[in-house]
Design an enzyme around this catalytic site. Structure first.
Site, mmCIF file in Angstrom:
data_model
loop_
_atom_site.group_PDB
_atom_site.id
_atom_site.type_symbol
_atom_site.label_atom_id
_atom_site.label_comp_id
_atom_site.label_asym_id
_atom_site.label_seq_id
_atom_site.Cartn_x
_atom_site.Cartn_y
_atom_site.Cartn_z
ATOM 1 N N HIS A 1 6.538 4.792 -0.348
ATOM 2 C CA HIS A 1 5.664 3.710 0.089
ATOM 3 C C HIS A 1 6.295 2.332 -0.023
ATOM 4 O O HIS A 1 5.601 1.331 -0.227
ATOM 5 C CB HIS A 1 4.358 3.748 -0.717
ATOM 6 C CG HIS A 1 3.500 4.917 -0.379
ATOM 7 N ND1 HIS A 1 2.217 5.066 -0.856
ATOM 8 C CD2 HIS A 1 3.734 6.007 0.395
ATOM 9 C CE1 HIS A 1 1.696 6.193 -0.403
ATOM 10 N NE2 HIS A 1 2.612 6.782 0.359
ATOM 11 N N ASP B 1 7.990 6.916 5.367
ATOM 12 C CA ASP B 1 7.281 7.725 4.373
ATOM 13 C C ASP B 1 7.118 9.150 4.880
ATOM 14 O O ASP B 1 6.021 9.605 5.191
ATOM 15 C CB ASP B 1 5.917 7.090 4.101
ATOM 16 C CG ASP B 1 5.131 7.827 3.030
ATOM 17 O OD1 ASP B 1 5.768 8.468 2.179
ATOM 18 O OD2 ASP B 1 3.895 7.752 3.063
ATOM 19 N N ASP C 1 5.036 14.383 -4.544
ATOM 20 C CA ASP C 1 4.279 14.151 -3.310
ATOM 21 C C ASP C 1 5.195 14.340 -2.109
ATOM 22 O O ASP C 1 5.795 13.397 -1.614
ATOM 23 C CB ASP C 1 3.678 12.749 -3.299
ATOM 24 C CG ASP C 1 2.756 12.520 -2.107
ATOM 25 O OD1 ASP C 1 2.522 13.487 -1.345
ATOM 26 O OD2 ASP C 1 2.260 11.393 -1.937
#
Length: 412
Positions: free
Chosen positions: A256, A288, A320
């Site tokens: 991010h 991203d 993630d």
């Protein structure tokens, strides 16, 4: 090289491999459920995409039910040394009912809690502010329509309650992380109003206090994404200020930020202003894109900063990434183990010697020591760690991953 030989090699640098292995065994990593099913979730009604969330690829074996996802997770954890956590999104409820996001309750996730207790896992949680008809315009908590904001505020409140119940049931606080996709595809004329609305919504959502032994609030920034290329309402500056003022955790997601930014460099800076940090470890490729993390410079720098700055006790490490072009279970295993390998290398560094050289402004000593350390036998220490934890390495690991991938290849 044998472990005993490696142990001696590190001892020459005044590094205790046994202490490093003991410390590594204590570090839990929160593995993300959404790698296993391409961020689809298990809601009983169709949702729409949104917020730049997209998994690409069609590798066979995607989990289609909570039971399939849990089976995949159990296999993956069996390939990863140590004791870890699972990070759930709110769209992964396990129920025959069809509650909307503003109607979910703890009972809709009770099977996950029972399973986590049986597996000896902690749980973390996330409201799901995407893939819903009320998020199609990439505005949720900052939407100009009060009714839509109220819907998402209620969703966030319920998620905090659910996370707290999870933490209580499992006797370990659940991190409840708030990320919203809010932003604009083209340049807005007013950036202040949506940010004011976002702050007011967050305040309303987090108004009720929760015991920090049960639930920890975190807020996560964004830089840009599909559909919000011009402006992201919840920017890093917005959420850093919010976390400082409100006392929440600040989430730093490696995807991010601008590709030229060093996210590891932010750890010591923000740690001076926030008590705890949440990390989402990912591998952005130009944007991203959330690729499976490698044992590369970015991950190594992150691990070094966590150890060097003594931030492990104040940082919650989560993953993630979501890649549907490869085996989903292998992705979990590879990514989690790479994070552990990076931490191990950081724990095996002679920080006293390096910092002494730096304090003396002896840049030559710092550089030559740093470069010589790269030749040390880290692999032998990692193999010892895996052996003690009863998990495979090398060719055996590859064969086990392939065997499981083949066993679920018939899923359609």
């Amino acid at each position: 090289m044998s472990y005993e030989s490696a142990k001696a090699a590190f001892a020459d640098w005044s590094v205790d491999t046994e202490a490093a292995l003991a410390k590594l065994a204590e570090i839990p990593i929160s593995m993300h459920c959404w790698q296993g099913d391409d961020v689809v979730g298990f809601e009983q009604k169709s949702g729409s995409s949104g917020g730049g969330i997209q998994a690409t690829g069609n590798h066979p074996g995607r989990a289609r039910t909570p039971d399939e996802l849990r089976a995949d997770l159990e296999f993956s954890y069996s390939m990863i040394p140590g004791n870890h956590r699972l990070n759930l999104h709110a769209c992964y409820l396990d129920t025959d009912q069809t509650p909307d996001r503003d109607e979910i309750e703890f009972r809709h996730f009770a099977p996950w809690v029972d399973w986590a207790k049986d597996q000896g896992l902690g749980l973390d949680f996330n409201p799901t502010f995407f893939a819903h008809e009320k998020a199609d315009d990439n505005l949720t908590l900052s939407h100009p329509n009060q009714g839509i904001r109220d819907f998402w505020i209620e969703h966030g409140k319920r998620c905090r309650d659910i996370a707290a119940r999870m933490g209580l049931a499992l006797a370990t606080p659940a991190v409840n992380n708030v990320w919203v996709p809010d932003g604009y595809k083209d340049t807005p004329v007013d950036r202040m109003a949506p940010r004011q609305r976002l702050e007011h919504s967050l305040n309303a959502m987090m108004a009720d206090p929760h015991d920090k032994t049960e639930m920890l609030d975190a807020v996560e920034s964004k830089l840009f994404g599909i559909g919000v290329e011009a402006c992201t309402v919840g920017s890093h500056e917005f959420y850093m200020g919010y976390a400082i003022r409100k006392g929440t955790m600040l989430c730093l997601d490696m995807g991010h930020f601008h590709p030229t930014e060093n996210v590891a460099d932010k750890l010591s800076a923000v740690s001076l202003s926030v008590n705890e940090i949440l990390l989402h470890v990912s591998r952005p490729m130009r944007w991203d894109s959330d690729h499976v993390i490698l044992l590369d410079d970015a991950i190594q720098q992150m691990a070094h900063e966590l150890v060097s700055a003594d931030l492990l006790g104040r940082t919650h490490i989560g993953l993630d990434f979501f890649d549907a072009t490869i085996s989903r279970t292998a992705a979990w295993v590879i990514g989690t183990r790479n994070m552990q390998k990076a931490l191990l290398r950081a724990l095996l560094a002679p920080w006293g010697r390096l910092k002494s050289a730096e304090d003396a402004l002896d840049c030559t000593q710092r550089l030559v020591v740093t470069e010589e350390l790269k030749d040390l036998p880290y692999g032998a220490v990692w193999s010892e760690f895996c052996d003690r934890m009863g998990v495979a390495t090398g060719q055996t690991l590859i064969a086990d991953l392939d065997r499981y991938s083949q066993s679920v290849a018939g899923r359609v």
